[in-house]
Enzyme design. Structure first.
Site, mmCIF file in Angstrom:
data_model
loop_
_atom_site.group_PDB
_atom_site.id
_atom_site.type_symbol
_atom_site.label_atom_id
_atom_site.label_comp_id
_atom_site.label_asym_id
_atom_site.label_seq_id
_atom_site.Cartn_x
_atom_site.Cartn_y
_atom_site.Cartn_z
ATOM 1 N N ASN A 13 26.850 41.323 6.029
ATOM 2 C CA ASN A 13 28.187 41.352 5.932
ATOM 3 C C ASN A 13 28.764 40.027 5.284
ATOM 4 O O ASN A 13 28.845 38.981 5.961
ATOM 5 C CB ASN A 13 29.254 41.466 7.088
ATOM 6 C CG ASN A 13 30.668 42.029 6.610
ATOM 7 O OD1 ASN A 13 30.963 41.814 5.681
ATOM 8 N ND2 ASN A 13 31.301 41.877 7.871
ATOM 9 N N LYS A 15 31.531 39.240 3.873
ATOM 10 C CA LYS A 15 32.991 39.254 4.190
ATOM 11 C C LYS A 15 33.615 38.528 2.937
ATOM 12 O O LYS A 15 33.213 38.724 1.709
ATOM 13 C CB LYS A 15 33.132 38.159 5.216
ATOM 14 C CG LYS A 15 32.676 38.929 6.616
ATOM 15 C CD LYS A 15 32.663 38.015 7.899
ATOM 16 C CE LYS A 15 32.100 38.498 9.117
ATOM 17 N NZ LYS A 15 32.595 37.912 10.406
ATOM 18 N N HIS A 99 35.483 47.137 10.802
ATOM 19 C CA HIS A 99 35.311 45.763 11.232
ATOM 20 C C HIS A 99 36.392 45.256 12.141
ATOM 21 O O HIS A 99 37.563 45.573 11.780
ATOM 22 C CB HIS A 99 34.911 44.875 9.843
ATOM 23 C CG HIS A 99 34.194 43.836 10.318
ATOM 24 N ND1 HIS A 99 34.856 42.599 10.873
ATOM 25 C CD2 HIS A 99 32.980 43.253 10.669
ATOM 26 C CE1 HIS A 99 34.147 41.765 11.161
ATOM 27 N NE2 HIS A 99 32.835 41.886 11.283
ATOM 28 N N GLU A 101 37.691 42.394 12.147
ATOM 29 C CA GLU A 101 38.875 41.690 11.188
ATOM 30 C C GLU A 101 39.711 42.646 10.388
ATOM 31 O O GLU A 101 40.848 42.341 10.433
ATOM 32 C CB GLU A 101 37.969 40.852 10.245
ATOM 33 C CG GLU A 101 37.242 39.728 11.010
ATOM 34 C CD GLU A 101 35.654 39.103 10.431
ATOM 35 O OE1 GLU A 101 35.678 39.515 9.274
ATOM 36 O OE2 GLU A 101 35.031 38.393 10.907
ATOM 37 N N GLU A 171 29.924 44.795 17.934
ATOM 38 C CA GLU A 171 30.123 43.660 17.647
ATOM 39 C C GLU A 171 31.397 43.154 18.422
ATOM 40 O O GLU A 171 32.305 43.267 18.247
ATOM 41 C CB GLU A 171 30.755 43.287 16.216
ATOM 42 C CG GLU A 171 29.711 43.655 15.038
ATOM 43 C CD GLU A 171 30.002 43.103 13.681
ATOM 44 O OE1 GLU A 171 29.052 42.306 13.081
ATOM 45 O OE2 GLU A 171 31.124 43.093 13.354
ATOM 46 N N GLY A 177 31.471 34.592 14.590
ATOM 47 C CA GLY A 177 31.793 33.523 14.123
ATOM 48 C C GLY A 177 31.700 32.458 14.882
ATOM 49 O O GLY A 177 32.397 31.278 14.640
ATOM 50 N N SER A 217 27.305 36.302 15.439
ATOM 51 C CA SER A 217 26.491 35.058 15.769
ATOM 52 C C SER A 217 24.898 35.331 15.693
ATOM 53 O O SER A 217 24.225 34.692 16.434
ATOM 54 C CB SER A 217 26.853 34.012 17.037
ATOM 55 O OG SER A 217 28.207 33.791 16.628
HETATM 56 P P1 13P Z 1 28.713 36.280 12.304
HETATM 57 O O1 13P Z 1 27.316 36.543 12.010
HETATM 58 O O2 13P Z 1 29.108 35.254 11.313
HETATM 59 O O3 13P Z 1 29.037 35.938 13.674
HETATM 60 O O4 13P Z 1 29.669 37.437 11.989
HETATM 61 C C1 13P Z 1 29.259 38.769 12.562
HETATM 62 C C2 13P Z 1 29.977 39.729 11.958
HETATM 63 O O5 13P Z 1 31.262 39.839 11.899
HETATM 64 C C3 13P Z 1 29.177 40.681 10.881
HETATM 65 O O6 13P Z 1 30.165 41.799 10.424
#
Ligand code: 13P
Length: 255
Positions: A13, A15, A99, A101, A171, A177, A217
C-alpha cells in the site's frame, strides 16, 4: 488443512506517495526482483494518478494491481470520486477498502465500507477489507468488539460466494507506521478470532479459504515469523513497500 490451501498475499500500500515516474521506476525494479516468486500473490496499490502507468508496467508480470479506495456508485454527480468500473478499466484486480487512515481522516464507516465492498464485488474487483483496533481500544479490552464490528459491518449481506472473493487485512492502528509490529502471537490471536467470526457467519469450509493479511510495520525481518502463524496469510505493507528491495525481500521471506 489450516494454512496449506491459502496462497499468501503480499500487498504494497503505497499510500500518498510516488509520482507516475517514481511509481514506474519502482515496479520496473520490483518486476525483476520477484520474477521467480511462486506460491505467493503479489499486489501493488499506487495512488489513482499512477494506476494506468503502473498497469502498463506490470502487464506481463506476476504483479497485480490494486487501488487504495473506491466509491460505492458506478457513475454520476460525485465530484472527486473514482468508481469500480473505472478501476476495472485501468487494470485493477483488487481494491483496498476501509483502511484505518480513511476511517480516521476521511469519515469511512462500517456502512460505507460495506457499500464499497458490494460495489467492488459487482465489478469483479476483489476487496481487501481493512479492520483494526486503536491503542486505547486494545488497552480498554475492546479489541474483539472493535474487530467484530469492523468485520461483520464490512461484509454484511454478502453471499458466501462473494465473501470468497474478499481478503481481510488486520491492521492494528497502533502498529501502523510506528515500527511497533504486533507480536506473532498477538496477530495470530486476532486472525483466529476473525476466522471464528467467519465460521459463525458462514461455515468452517468458507472461513478456511479466506486470506487474512496482517499489516502494521511489516519488514523483511519480521515477515517469516508472522507468516508462520497458522491464520496469518500474508501482509499489507506500507513503508517497506516503497522500496523495491525491501518489498521483494518480504515476498521472498514468505516462500
Ligand atoms: P506500515 O507498514 O508503514 O506500518 O503501514 C501499514 C499499512 O497501513 C498498510 O496498509
Amino acid at each position: 488443512m489450516e494454512g496449506t490451501m491459502r496462497t499468501p498475499i503480499i500487498a504494497g500500500n503505497w499510500k500518498l506517495n510516488k509520482t507516475i515516474s517514481e511509481a514506474v521506476a519502482l515496479t520496473t525494479a520490483l518486476k525483476a526482483l520477484v520474477v521467480d516468486a511462486t506460491g505467493v500473490e503479489i499486489i501493488v496499490a499506487p495512488s489513482f494518478t499512477a494506476l494506468a502507468a503502473v498497469s502498463d508496467s506490470i502487464a506481463a508480470s506476476n504483479i497485480h494491481l490494486a487501488a487504495q479506495d473506491v466509491y460505492s456508485e458506478d457513475s454520476g454527480a460525485f465530484t472527486g470520486e473514482v468508481s469500480a468500473p473505472m478501476l476495472k478499466d485501468v487494470g485493477c484486480d483488487y481494491v483496498i477498502i476501509g483502511h484505518s487512515e480513511r476511517r480516521q481522516f476521511f469519515g469511512e464507516t462500517n456502512e460505507s465500507v460495506n457499500q464499497k465492498t458490494k460495489a467492488a464485488l459487482a465489478h469483479d474487483l476483489k476487496p481487501i477489507i481493512c479492520v483494526g483496533e486503536q491503542l486505547e481500544e486494545r488497552e480498554a479490552g475492546q479489541t474483539e468488539a472493535v474487530i467484530k464490528s469492523h468485520v461483520t459491518g464490512g461484509i454484511a449481506g454478502l453471499s458466501a460466494a462473494d465473501l470468497l472473493s474478499c481478503v481481510i487485512a488486520y491492521e492494528p492502528v497502533w502498529a501502523i507506521g510506528t515500527g511497533k509490529t504486533a507480536t506473532p502471537a498477538q496477530a495470530q490471536e486476532v486472525h483466529n478470532f476473525i476466522r471464528g467470526l467467519l465460521t459463525k457467519a458462514y461455515s468452517a469450509e468458507v472461513a478456511s479459504q479466506i486470506c487474512i493479511q496482517y499489516g502494521g510495520s511489516v519488514k523483511p525481518e519480521n515477515t517469516a515469523e508472522l507468516i508462520a502463524q497458522p491464520d496469518v496469510d500474508g501482509a499489507l505493507v506500507g513503508g517497506a513497500s516503497l522500496e523495491a528491495e525491501s518489498f521483494a525481500q518480504i515476498v521472498q521471506n514468505v516462500q
